[in-house]
Each structure stands twice: as C-alpha cells, then as structure tokens.
Enzyme design. Sequence first.
Site, PDB file in Angstrom:
ATOM      1  N   GLU A  36       0.752  13.002  -6.989  1.00  0.00           N
ATOM      2  CA  GLU A  36       0.122  11.964  -7.123  1.00  0.00           C
ATOM      3  C   GLU A  36      -1.134  11.613  -6.421  1.00  0.00           C
ATOM      4  OE1 GLU A  36       2.064   8.122  -6.337  1.00  0.00           O
ATOM      5  OE2 GLU A  36       0.269   7.023  -6.887  1.00  0.00           O
ATOM      6  N   GLN A  89     -26.995   3.428  -7.634  1.00  0.00           N
ATOM      7  CA  GLN A  89     -28.488   3.050  -6.851  1.00  0.00           C
ATOM      8  C   GLN A  89     -29.646   3.653  -8.087  1.00  0.00           C
ATOM      9  OE1 GLN A  89     -29.097   1.235  -4.520  1.00  0.00           O
ATOM     10  NE2 GLN A  89     -31.038   1.086  -3.904  1.00  0.00           N
ATOM     11  N   GLU A 109      -5.864   4.883   5.572  1.00  0.00           N
ATOM     12  CA  GLU A 109      -5.518   5.324   7.141  1.00  0.00           C
ATOM     13  C   GLU A 109      -3.647   5.740   6.827  1.00  0.00           C
ATOM     14  OE1 GLU A 109      -6.399   3.054   5.374  1.00  0.00           O
ATOM     15  OE2 GLU A 109      -8.835   2.332   6.581  1.00  0.00           O
TER      16      GLU A 109
HETATM   17  C1  LIG Z   1      -4.682  -0.973  -9.023  1.00  0.00           C
HETATM   18  C2  LIG Z   1      -3.419  -0.896  -7.950  1.00  0.00           C
HETATM   19  C3  LIG Z   1      -2.682  -0.143  -8.717  1.00  0.00           C
HETATM   20  C4  LIG Z   1      -1.096   0.414  -8.270  1.00  0.00           C
HETATM   21  N1  LIG Z   1      -0.344   1.186  -9.002  1.00  0.00           N
HETATM   22  C5  LIG Z   1       1.117   1.346  -8.322  1.00  0.00           C
HETATM   23  C6  LIG Z   1       2.228   1.601  -8.783  1.00  0.00           C
HETATM   24  O1  LIG Z   1       1.940   1.842  -9.966  1.00  0.00           O
HETATM   25  N2  LIG Z   1       3.597   1.793  -8.123  1.00  0.00           N
HETATM   26  C7  LIG Z   1       3.657   1.395  -7.032  1.00  0.00           C
HETATM   27  O2  LIG Z   1       4.577   1.121  -6.326  1.00  0.00           O
HETATM   28  N3  LIG Z   1       2.350   1.238  -6.324  1.00  0.00           N
HETATM   29  C8  LIG Z   1       1.155   0.850  -7.108  1.00  0.00           C
HETATM   30  N4  LIG Z   1      -0.075   0.591  -6.369  1.00  0.00           N
HETATM   31  C9  LIG Z   1       0.415   0.240  -4.399  1.00  0.00           C
HETATM   32  C10 LIG Z   1      -0.434   1.270  -3.642  1.00  0.00           C
HETATM   33  O3  LIG Z   1       0.471   2.667  -3.990  1.00  0.00           O
HETATM   34  C11 LIG Z   1      -0.521   0.069  -2.673  1.00  0.00           C
HETATM   35  O4  LIG Z   1      -1.528  -1.409  -2.540  1.00  0.00           O
HETATM   36  C12 LIG Z   1      -0.529   0.639  -1.073  1.00  0.00           C
HETATM   37  O5  LIG Z   1       0.045   2.026  -1.126  1.00  0.00           O
HETATM   38  C13 LIG Z   1      -0.997   0.339  -0.282  1.00  0.00           C
HETATM   39  O6  LIG Z   1      -0.132  -0.172   0.072  1.00  0.00           O
HETATM   40  P1  LIG Z   1      -0.014  -2.324   0.473  1.00  0.00           P
HETATM   41  O7  LIG Z   1      -0.971  -2.636  -1.263  1.00  0.00           O
HETATM   42  O8  LIG Z   1       0.902  -2.889   0.242  1.00  0.00           O
HETATM   43  O9  LIG Z   1      -1.007  -2.700   1.956  1.00  0.00           O
HETATM   44  P2  LIG Z   1      -0.645  -2.497   3.396  1.00  0.00           P
HETATM   45  O10 LIG Z   1      -0.004  -1.605   3.807  1.00  0.00           O
HETATM   46  O11 LIG Z   1      -0.043  -3.757   3.396  1.00  0.00           O
HETATM   47  O12 LIG Z   1      -2.145  -1.585   4.151  1.00  0.00           O
HETATM   48  C14 LIG Z   1      -3.258  -3.018   4.374  1.00  0.00           C
HETATM   49  C15 LIG Z   1      -4.056  -2.248   5.058  1.00  0.00           C
HETATM   50  O13 LIG Z   1      -3.549  -2.020   6.582  1.00  0.00           O
HETATM   51  C16 LIG Z   1      -3.585  -0.527   6.735  1.00  0.00           C
HETATM   52  N5  LIG Z   1      -2.242   0.282   6.956  1.00  0.00           N
HETATM   53  C17 LIG Z   1      -0.739  -0.230   6.737  1.00  0.00           C
HETATM   54  N6  LIG Z   1      -0.245   0.287   7.500  1.00  0.00           N
HETATM   55  C18 LIG Z   1      -0.988   0.816   8.885  1.00  0.00           C
HETATM   56  C19 LIG Z   1      -0.739   1.893   9.992  1.00  0.00           C
HETATM   57  N7  LIG Z   1       0.522   1.769  10.667  1.00  0.00           N
HETATM   58  N8  LIG Z   1      -1.909   2.350  10.714  1.00  0.00           N
HETATM   59  C20 LIG Z   1      -3.392   2.108  10.198  1.00  0.00           C
HETATM   60  N9  LIG Z   1      -3.827   1.198   8.686  1.00  0.00           N
HETATM   61  C21 LIG Z   1      -3.009   0.930   8.944  1.00  0.00           C
HETATM   62  C22 LIG Z   1      -2.933   0.094   4.900  1.00  0.00           C
HETATM   63  O14 LIG Z   1      -4.503   1.395   5.001  1.00  0.00           O
HETATM   64  C23 LIG Z   1      -4.568  -1.001   4.433  1.00  0.00           C
HETATM   65  O15 LIG Z   1      -6.275  -0.672   4.540  1.00  0.00           O
HETATM   66  C24 LIG Z   1      -0.820  -0.236  -7.454  1.00  0.00           C
HETATM   67  C25 LIG Z   1      -2.144  -0.677  -6.230  1.00  0.00           C
HETATM   68  C26 LIG Z   1      -3.203  -1.255  -6.709  1.00  0.00           C
HETATM   69  C27 LIG Z   1      -4.255  -0.981  -6.206  1.00  0.00           C
END
Ligand SMILES: Cc1cc2nc3c(=O)[nH]c(=O)nc-3n(C[C@H](O)[C@H](O)[C@H](O)COP(=O)(O)OP(=O)(O)OC[C@H]3O[C@@H](n4cnc5c(N)ncnc54)[C@H](O)[C@@H]3O)c2cc1C
Length: 384
Positions: free
Chosen positions: A243, A337, A368
């Site tokens: 992926e 831009q 991250e």
């Molecule tokens: C358009 C879109 C399509 C997607 N498609 C899929 C899909 O098909 N299947 C699927 O399963 N998922 C999918 N996702 C989910 C995607 O993989 C997650 O959004 C991503 O892994 C981040 O998880 P979260 O959004 O819960 O953020 P969180 O894990 O809540 O993180 C929030 C912030 O905190 C930071 N953070 C978290 N942990 C740490 C750490 N230990 N140290 C420092 N910083 C940290 C992150 O980097 C981020 O900036 C999709 C997301 C989007 C937006």
Amino acid sequence: MASNPPFTDEHEQLRESIRGFIDRELAPHSQEWEDEQWFPDEVFGKLADQGLLGLKYPAELGGQGGDYLHDAVLIEELARIGSGGTAAGIGAHVNIATPPIWKFGTEEQRQRYLVPAIRGELIGALGITEPGAGSDVAAIGTRAERVDGGFLVNGEKTYITNGVRAHFIVTAVKTTPEGGHGGISFLIVDRGEGITSAKLDKLGWHASDTATIAYQDVFVPEQNLLGELNGGFKLIMANFQWERLAMALGAVGAMRLAWERTAQFARERTAFGRPLSGHQAIRHRLADLAASAYSARCVTYDALRRFVAGEEPLREVTMAKLLTQRACYELMDACLQIHGGAGYMRELWVERAVRDARLGPIGGGTDEIMREILGRMLESPGGG
Ligand SMILES: Cc1cc2nc3c(=O)[nH]c(=O)nc-3n(C[C@H](O)[C@H](O)[C@H](O)COP(=O)(O)OP(=O)(O)OC[C@H]3O[C@@H](n4cnc5c(N)ncnc54)[C@H](O)[C@@H]3O)c2cc1C
C-alpha cells in the site's frame, strides 16, 4: 519511451497501452465524476476488460500472470485520470483489498472473491480504521464473537475507501479483546444484513466514496476467516508495504504529469513581454520541482526494486512513502502558484491536484508514523 529500471521495454509497452485507455475512457469523465462525487461502478468492468484488475495475479485465477512491476505501471498511470478519487477507488480494490485474499486466502476464498474481483464483478474494500483507532491499529474495537458456524460482528469502521460501493469488506476485527496486536483477525464480510454505510464529505478525492461502515450483529461464516485466527496483525503489516509503495508510485506519476503540464504552461503564458519560463524565478522553481520529482522517483524505484526482488525493504518503503507524499503536495502547491489566478479555479486540473495530494501524508500511515518506524530502526544497532 526508453525503459527506466526496474521497468523493461515490455513494461513501457504496457504503460503506452494503459495511457491510451485512460486518455480515451476515463480522463474525459473526470470532471463529471468529481462534480457528482461518484465514479460509476462500470469503471471496474472496463478495467477488467483490459486485464488491468489482475495484472499481478496468476492466469489460473483470471489474472494476467504478471507481477508487482506490472501493477506499478498501472498505479503510476492512474494519475492521468485527473481524479484522485477515481484512482483511489481503483487503488483500494487492486492494492489493498484483493492482495490479502491472494496472499492469505484459501483456494475457496480466492475462487469466491478474488476471481470475480479480477473480472470487475465484485468490488472490494479494506476496513481497518475506526473512529477510535487509526494509527494505533491494535486499539480497534470492532468485535467478532464466536457463534455456532462463524462469528457475530459488531462495531464501526470509518474513512473506508469504496465503503459504500464495495460488495465485500476485508475487515479487521478483535477476536481476543485483551489480545492487543495478537487479538486481531480478518474476516471477509459480504455486504448484507446488519451493514450500513454512509459517505463522508471531504477536502479532495471527491469522486471516491470514503465512508463509515457500521456492523450490527453481522453473521460471518467460519469459512470467511482470512488467514489465521488472531494472526491479523501480520496481514496488516504485509499489506502496508505494498500500500505504501503504491502510494509512493501514485505520487511519482502525479508529480511527473503535473510538472510537464506546468512547464508547458510556463512556456506558453507571457508576463512582462516574455514567457513565464523566461523569468529566472519561475525557471528556477521549475528546476527545483523537476529535482523533487526525480528524487521521489529514484527513492521509490529503489524501494520497488528491492520489494520485487523479495527483500523486505521496510526502511526503503517507509522512506519512499514519507518523502514522496509531502513532496507531491508541495509540488502541486507550487504548480498552482505558477498558474496564478487560473490555478485557483475549479476548472483547472491543478486546483483539484492540490486537494487530492493532501491525503498522501495522512492515508496508509501518517508522516509521523513513518518517522516513528524509521526512528525506531535508527535506534537499533546497525540501523540507519
Ligand atoms: C480519504 C481517506 C481514505 C482512507 N481510506 C482508508 C481505507 O480504505 N481503509 C482504512 O482502513 N483506512 C482508510 N483511511 C484511514 C487512514 O489510514 C487513517 O486516517 C490514518 O491511518 C490516520 O489515522 P487517524 O485518522 O485515526 O489519525 P490518528 O491516528 O488519530 O492521528 C492523528 C494525528 O496524530 C498523529 N499521531 C498518532 N500517533 C502518533 C504517534 N505515536 N506519534 C506522533 N504522532 C502521532 C498522526 O500522525 C496524526 O497527525 C483513509 C483515510 C482517508 C482520509
């Protein structure tokens, strides 16, 4: 076009034919699909007719008998559609939903899901992320309880690509609640009773159906357990590598195309009596962007070469994902831009390209998390 290792002339021929197909059949509809916030399911059938949903799968399963390099060509070229959402929907099916069935599935599961998925008759999604667990995969809360003949699934997934249209969802569930990483399993869940999904509004990728999926008392038969019980974390890790490499390849394709179009615009548009490219500031910006696109490609192709050779290039894939996604977003912003006010207009490709590229540093593991993986490797003896 001359081949660029690891690609050969054969891959370049495939590239030409995919370009022709995309330019003819998909790209002309990108605006319409973005406006409708949906691309038709028939796109999968069209891709299947060209053999493009099964490039890396064996002929016995209806695939083309190629390998990951053939898929890499497809992924790079999907940028030509000009709709990140359409490319994402196709990518979710080809890159993340079907590979685990091929790799970890039983023969019966392959026949039931992979064969029709390669024919474009069934569409797949991968459901891992939940409202309460994204980066921290081990924290997922969707439960699969043992019942007679199978499992009863309850929980909610979110941000799932193809989440509305998918016929089957390769779903991560907790089979041992207290098990952490060791308590995760995968089930192939057919859309049906107990499943409801709702499309989400988002910044970019408008043509794709990113959705929440709720599972309420969904019965999943025993034979739909994918891989080993409580062995799901291994599947997640294996899947992530392709992926992330696929996301890097998508960025490489998008950056090349955006640079070419922007350089052409800069040659044609005049200001102060000469083409934009005649102004040193613009010329130097284009030079920086070309270097950025080229370095993204080199890093990605190096990881790809290692991946295809059977190494487990965790470090190189992680670096490729990290470097390319932010670089792609920054390149798109710089291209906007250079287009001036026109770049801000909906009718121009670059406005969409910037929005679409913003997902890269988040999806498939955030920047991250990529740094965290690399950081831990650097700490180990001989790391770096
Ligand atoms: C358009 C879109 C399509 C997607 N498609 C899929 C899909 O098909 N299947 C699927 O399963 N998922 C999918 N996702 C989910 C995607 O993989 C997650 O959004 C991503 O892994 C981040 O998880 P979260 O959004 O819960 O953020 P969180 O894990 O809540 O993180 C929030 C912030 O905190 C930071 N953070 C978290 N942990 C740490 C750490 N230990 N140290 C420092 N910083 C940290 C992150 O980097 C981020 O900036 C999709 C997301 C989007 C937006």
